[in-house]
Design a protein around this motif. Sequence first.
Motif, PDB file in Angstrom:
ATOM      1  N   ARG A 131       0.840  -1.196   0.000  1.00 23.08           N
ATOM      2  CA  ARG A 131       0.000   0.000   0.000  1.00 23.08           C
ATOM      3  C   ARG A 131       0.875   1.246   0.000  1.00 23.08           C
ATOM      4  NH1 ARG A 131      -3.133  -3.353  -1.136  1.00 23.08           N
ATOM      5  NH2 ARG A 131      -5.192  -3.815  -0.243  1.00 23.08           N
ATOM      6  N   ALA A 132       0.280   2.358  -0.404  1.00 26.74           N
ATOM      7  CA  ALA A 132       0.998   3.628  -0.452  1.00 26.74           C
ATOM      8  C   ALA A 132       0.095   4.744   0.047  1.00 26.74           C
ATOM      9  CB  ALA A 132       1.451   3.930  -1.885  1.00 26.74           C
ATOM     10  N   PHE A 133       0.702   5.698   0.758  1.00 25.27           N
ATOM     11  CA  PHE A 133       0.003   6.903   1.181  1.00 25.27           C
ATOM     12  C   PHE A 133       0.692   8.076   0.495  1.00 25.27           C
ATOM     13  CE2 PHE A 133      -0.561  10.630   3.843  1.00 25.27           C
ATOM     14  CZ  PHE A 133      -1.927  10.622   4.087  1.00 25.27           C
ATOM     15  N   VAL A 134      -0.025   8.762  -0.389  1.00 22.48           N
ATOM     16  CA  VAL A 134       0.550   9.891  -1.138  1.00 22.48           C
ATOM     17  C   VAL A 134       0.544  11.118  -0.241  1.00 22.48           C
ATOM     18  CG1 VAL A 134       0.295  11.413  -3.123  1.00 22.48           C
ATOM     19  CG2 VAL A 134      -0.172   8.961  -3.369  1.00 22.48           C
ATOM     20  N   VAL A 135       1.724  11.686   0.000  1.00 20.06           N
ATOM     21  CA  VAL A 135       1.832  12.840   0.901  1.00 20.06           C
ATOM     22  C   VAL A 135       1.721  14.165   0.161  1.00 20.06           C
ATOM     23  CG1 VAL A 135       3.188  11.573   2.600  1.00 20.06           C
ATOM     24  CG2 VAL A 135       4.371  12.815   0.770  1.00 20.06           C
ATOM     25  N   GLY A 136       1.970  14.176  -1.147  1.00 19.69           N
ATOM     26  CA  GLY A 136       1.863  15.425  -1.892  1.00 19.69           C
ATOM     27  C   GLY A 136       2.328  15.258  -3.323  1.00 19.69           C
ATOM     28  N   GLY A 137       2.172  16.319  -4.091  1.00 18.18           N
ATOM     29  CA  GLY A 137       2.589  16.290  -5.487  1.00 18.18           C
ATOM     30  C   GLY A 137       2.650  17.692  -6.058  1.00 18.18           C
ATOM     31  N   ASN A 138       3.222  17.806  -7.231  1.00 21.14           N
ATOM     32  CA  ASN A 138       3.269  19.094  -7.940  1.00 21.14           C
ATOM     33  C   ASN A 138       3.271  18.828  -9.440  1.00 21.14           C
ATOM     34  OD1 ASN A 138       5.909  18.275  -8.516  1.00 21.14           O
ATOM     35  ND2 ASN A 138       6.828  19.606  -6.977  1.00 21.14           N
ATOM     36  N   THR A 139       3.734  19.782 -10.219  1.00 17.28           N
ATOM     37  CA  THR A 139       3.707  19.650 -11.672  1.00 17.28           C
ATOM     38  C   THR A 139       4.492  18.441 -12.159  1.00 17.28           C
ATOM     39  OG1 THR A 139       3.457  22.032 -11.976  1.00 17.28           O
ATOM     40  CG2 THR A 139       4.282  20.786 -13.849  1.00 17.28           C
ATOM     41  N   ASN A 140       5.644  18.188 -11.548  1.00 18.18           N
ATOM     42  CA  ASN A 140       6.552  17.171 -12.072  1.00 18.18           C
ATOM     43  C   ASN A 140       6.576  15.865 -11.302  1.00 18.18           C
ATOM     44  OD1 ASN A 140       7.561  18.830 -14.186  1.00 18.18           O
ATOM     45  ND2 ASN A 140       8.861  19.902 -12.714  1.00 18.18           N
ATOM     46  N   THR A 141       6.105  15.847 -10.048  1.00 20.45           N
ATOM     47  CA  THR A 141       6.259  14.653  -9.231  1.00 20.45           C
ATOM     48  C   THR A 141       5.103  14.484  -8.255  1.00 20.45           C
ATOM     49  OG1 THR A 141       7.507  15.870  -7.538  1.00 20.45           O
ATOM     50  CG2 THR A 141       8.789  14.788  -9.268  1.00 20.45           C
TER      51      THR A 141
END
Length: 246
Positions: free
Chosen positions: A12-22
């Motif tokens: 499993r994965a918990f996504v902590v954040g993101g932006n334009t490139n990642t």
Amino acid sequence: MSEEHPEAAESRAFVVGGNTNTLAFVNSFRGENGRIAAHVVPLAWTPLGVVSGDLWQRVEIPAQDLAAWIDQTFPPDDERAFLAPMRDIELLARTQWEALVPSRLDERTVINLEDLPDEIAEALAHPPAPIVQCAACRRLCVRDDFKWGERQLCAWDYHATVFGKRGPWRNGAYEERFFETLPRPAYVAPPLLEELHVEVILATNAIDDALARSIVNQVLDRDEQRAHLAVRLIDGGYTLLRERST
């Protein structure tokens, strides 16, 4: 975030954040030697949507600095930046949540899919792809979707270069040998053509190659006064472009 936490034996994965490139995710808040591993996934924004990369970078962060790292990595001045709710991160850290690293991010493995922008969630519904930098503008793009010579280009720079005024336009039918030298992108994006004053007038798919070439040349024979450009897509179909009348 779902109230049910996956067992450690699951991936499993918990996504902590993101932006334009990642985007970045963690699979464990227990940490080893006081450090938490975040996995950074490249993202390519294309005319057809977002594509997630198939190669991830592992970054180790001191556990006490995780919140600061997230804020610095995904700052609000990036209009595409997003963050998971800090209360969820604090809860998972307090309960020492842990799972195995998934081999792929999708709606099954990401436990906080509702925190992701719709475009990113949609990207995870499709297979990941190899991501490279555009040789012209450095934008992230899908490898080999738009290759001109030895250069990997994004859709925008490929359209501007190959389908722009300096592209390989011609009047009249193609000699047979010239069909082997046609541009071969993954697809043609009509909105990008609109900016170049170019229109699609013919598209073929899943028909005999000799028949498709014959159809292209028949169209060209009947409109020799205007410039045309035939494109052979990677999947084998042909698209015929024409300069829009002014």
